[in-house]
Design a protein around this motif. Structure first.
Motif: not given
Length: 751
Positions: A74, A98, A500
């Motif tokens: 992140a 991200s 993600w």
């Protein structure tokens, strides 16, 4: 089928391919087997690899490198925030949270995800492989970071220590704030990397000199290996940690290790070699190319997986590097279960059994945060839909299949609901305990958690009790049988929400964007090629006008053409600096309309003597043959006289034509177009050959040997006369047919 391995390194990349002769590392368009891990963004296109690295100083803010460590992190990750201050380019958060990279591309600010930039680099490596293989790359194996090692113990970390040292030194010595100037910082990184490599081979003092480093100030310093190792003592102390970890996880002793092979660029540092050798108590092996070994290993693994190659049998077992657990929180219960312990074999599948009345969610996570190099332990959530209770209102049995695939990715691959249906007495049950086990086995489920095992034990125990009761009931009066039970399996939809993971929409958008950028790069390359062709033609013709082409152009035309070339050169660096592809094509055509006639006169003058010589050789050869025919030479006495006379006339005509054209050309000025062109001479040569060769090269007819006469007065050389005759039954006398058939010997060669 292509078999390719890609080593996607932090600073450089390598590509290896498997062929019939073995595995080889292939070179890029610069004939270099090392492709730098750099991507540069410009106002019109991208540069990737070596071309991008060459722009790292001039286009430092838009040239990215070292982005591999940001994968899966992140933007708020402490590591990212710490690394951000040491980067020349800018980082920015993506909508998902991200990490992204902010650059200027196509005259506008763009933010690309780490995955996108990595995809750009892989596209370049794929092109390199396809160029070498001459076929598309479909399947490949890509290297990843070794999880047993320290991700912050690489060559770049040693470079950082050197850079920080010289930044402090130059601040005191020259009053320079190096980190405030990105270009100066990049130049210092480049020089420190060179110095590090030199110190691996030399222990004496080595100089570091950079001209016009900052504010037109030249800087200089020196360092030796001992000082370098003292600076890096903290890093070097971390070398033994991963080695101990490997030994513990593999459950081996140092005495069990036969040989130790070291790979990777940083393994060339003498202090690292020394510590590894001391840990294992043996000399290190360096038989492999330290830089290319990973790529070659990837290509070997790809060959093992590919059906196109037969590889010597040996086993490679991949593992799950970090323990994975599942937890659930529903109205029925809360729970937690480790499904894949650390170093579990992969790929692997397991089946879990739950009893639920409603849809429920499973959350996968890494259960040992201390070992994980990332702060976030979450893998993802998996929602099992369409779960309903049984008809009786009891909880339904739900089987969930979890899997770590060949790529090491965890997922809930499927879920199914087992419905219980009462049947009549005569109907056979659809599923028994034994058939259920067989189904699990056939589905490839390698193991099952304790919940399934307990259920099986209960079923087995229940069956044993029934058998015991049945023995007692044999003496009792018959009773009505209970209805048998059958089950039906219904597949359930599973909704994945991986941490993600790119959504389908995002992935399609990234693929579309990459395609557009590839097309833009191609168009820009074609535009630059067209521009370079004009520039190349200008320089080439300007030199030749006063060289090899000088005598083929008159003074007025030469001056006019030279002026045109000079004007074009000036135009290229002014108004023609940034034009469309077609403009350059038209400009080149305009120049060639003036220069091509001159160049063609030069080529004609070079090739014409050779063409006349070839024609002359043919004429002389045919004249010799006709003279030999007239002299009654037995080699040619079979030729037809009329045809030879006709050939002689054609040869003489060709001789007259050649002499006439040669005389005309010799009197022609070289600055004018030639009287006769090479193509015409070659056509005349071909015409003469077609007319004369079939006549003069006609072979002599073969003379058949005379047939032997039939002998009637007895055998010749001890053989019957009939045996010397051809075996042709059609020509045999009628009275001797039977005799010939009976007395005919086996077929054989007779002298």
């Amino acid at each position: 089928m292509s078999v390719v391995g890609f080593d996607l390194g932090f600073q450089s990349c390598y590509v290896a391919v498997a062929r019939a002769g073995g595995i080889e590392t292939i070179a890029n368009e610069y004939s270099d087997r090392c492709t730098p891990s750099f991507v540069s963004f410009g106002p019109r296109n991208r540069a990737i690899g070596a071309a991008a690295k060459s722009q790292v100083v001039t286009n430092c803010k838009n040239t990215v490198q070292g982005f591999k460590r940001f994968h899966g992190r992140a933007f708020s990750d402490p590591y990212v925030q710490s690394a951000k201050s040491h980067l020349v380019y800018d980082l920015a958060p993506m909508p998902s949270g991200s990490t992204g990279i902010k650059v200027m591309y196509m005259e506008e600010e763009r933010i690309f995800s780490i995955e996108q930039v990595t995809g750009m680099l892989l596209t370049k490596l794929k092109e390199t492989a396809e160029s070498a293989l001459k076929k598309p790359v479909v399947d490949c194996v890509i290297s990843l970071l070794a999880t047993a090692f320290d991700s912050e113990l690489g060559g770049k970390d040693f470079d950082d220590i050197l850079v920080n040292h010289f930044c402090e030194e130059f601040a005191k010595k020259y009053k320079l704030d190096v980190k405030s100037k990105p270009r100066a910082l990049i130049r210092l990184y480049q020089e420190c990397e060179k110095l590090k490599k030199l110190m691996s081979a030399n222990s004496s003092d080595l100089p570091l000199n950079i001209e016009c480093f900052m504010n037109d100030i030249d800087v200089s310093s020196k360092l030796n290996r001992g000082q370098f190792e003292e600076m890096c003592a903290g890093l070097l102390a971390k070398v033994e940690g991963p080695l101990r970890s490997v030994m513990e996880q593999s459950k081996l002793k140092k005495e069990d290790i036969h040989a130790v092979e070291i790979v990777g660029g940083a393994s060339r540092i003498p202090a690292i070699k020394e510590r590894i050798s001391k840990f294992f108590g043996k000399e290190l092996s360096t038989t492999l190319n330290a830089d290319e070994a990973v790529a070659r290993g990837c290509a070997l693994q790809c060959a093992i997986l590919s059906p196109a190659f037969k590889v010597r049998e040996f086993c490679i077992t991949d593992i799950v590097p970090y323990p994975i657990s599942l937890k659930w929180n529903s109205a029925a219960e809360e729970g937690d279960c480790e499904v894949f312990p650390k170093n579990h074999a992969a790929p692997f599948s397991k089946v879990l059994t739950f009893f639920r009345k409603d849809p429920f969610t499973l959350e996968a996570y890494y259960n040992n945060p201390k070992d994980l190099p990332y702060p976030n332990t979450t893998i993802g959530q998996f929602l099992i839909h369409n779960v309903v209770p049984q008809a009786s209102g009891d909880s339904a049995k739900v089987k969930v299949k979890v899997r770590v695939n060949i790529h090491g990715v965890f997922s809930v691959s499927s879920a199914s609901l087992v419905e219980v249906i009462k049947s009549s007495e005569e109907e056979e049950p659809m599923e028994t305990d034994q058939t259920a086990k067989e189904e699990v086995k056939q589905a490839g489920f390698h193991s099952q958690p304790h919940t399934i095992a307990q259920a099986s034990k209960k079923s087995i125990h229940s069956t044993s009790t029934e058998d015991a009761k049945q023995e007692k009931k044999n003496d009792q009066p018959p009773q009505a049988k209970k209805p048998k039970v059958k089950t039906k399996t219904v597949e359930l939809p599973v909704e994945n929400k991986l941490h993600w993971q790119l959504s389908s929409e995002e992935l399609n958008m990234f693929v579309e964007n990459e395609g557009q950028m590839i097309m833009q790069d191609k168009l820009e390359k074609e535009r630059n090629d067209a521009k370079n062709n004009v520039e190349e033609y200008v320089y080439d013709m300007r030199d030749k006008l006063h060289g090899v082409l000088e005598k083929f152009v008159n003074e007025a035309d030469r001056d006019s053409f030279s002026l045109k070339l000079e004007d074009t050169e000036n135009w290229l660096y002014e108004d023609g600096e940034d034009q469309q592809k077609q403009v350059y094509i038209d400009k080149l055509a305009e120049l060639k309309s003036m220069g091509q006639p001159i160049h063609e006169r030069y080529l004609e003058a070079e090739e014409r003597p050779k063409a006349f010589e070839e024609l002359g050789k043919q004429i002389q050869m045919y004249m010799k043959i006709t003279e030999a025919f007239k002299a009654k030479d037995e080699l040619y006495d079979h030729l037809d006289e009329l045809e030879v006379v006709r050939v002689e006339k054609q040869v003489n005509d060709a001789m007259v034509w050649m002499n006439s054209k040669m005389n005309q050309q010799n009197s022609q000025d070289l600055t004018k177009d030639p009287v006769i062109k090479v193509k015409e001479i070659q056509a005349k040569t071909k015409e003469l050959y077609s007319a004369c060769n079939p006549v003069l090269s006609k072979p002599k007819p073969k003379v058949e040997p005379p047939k032997e006469e039939k002998t009637e007065n007895g055998p010749v050389n001890g053989q019957e006369g009939s045996e010397n005759q051809p075996c042709n039954p059609d020509k045999a006398p009628a009275g001797t047919e039977q005799e010939t058939a009976e007395n005919k010997p086996p077929e054989m060669d007779i002298d």
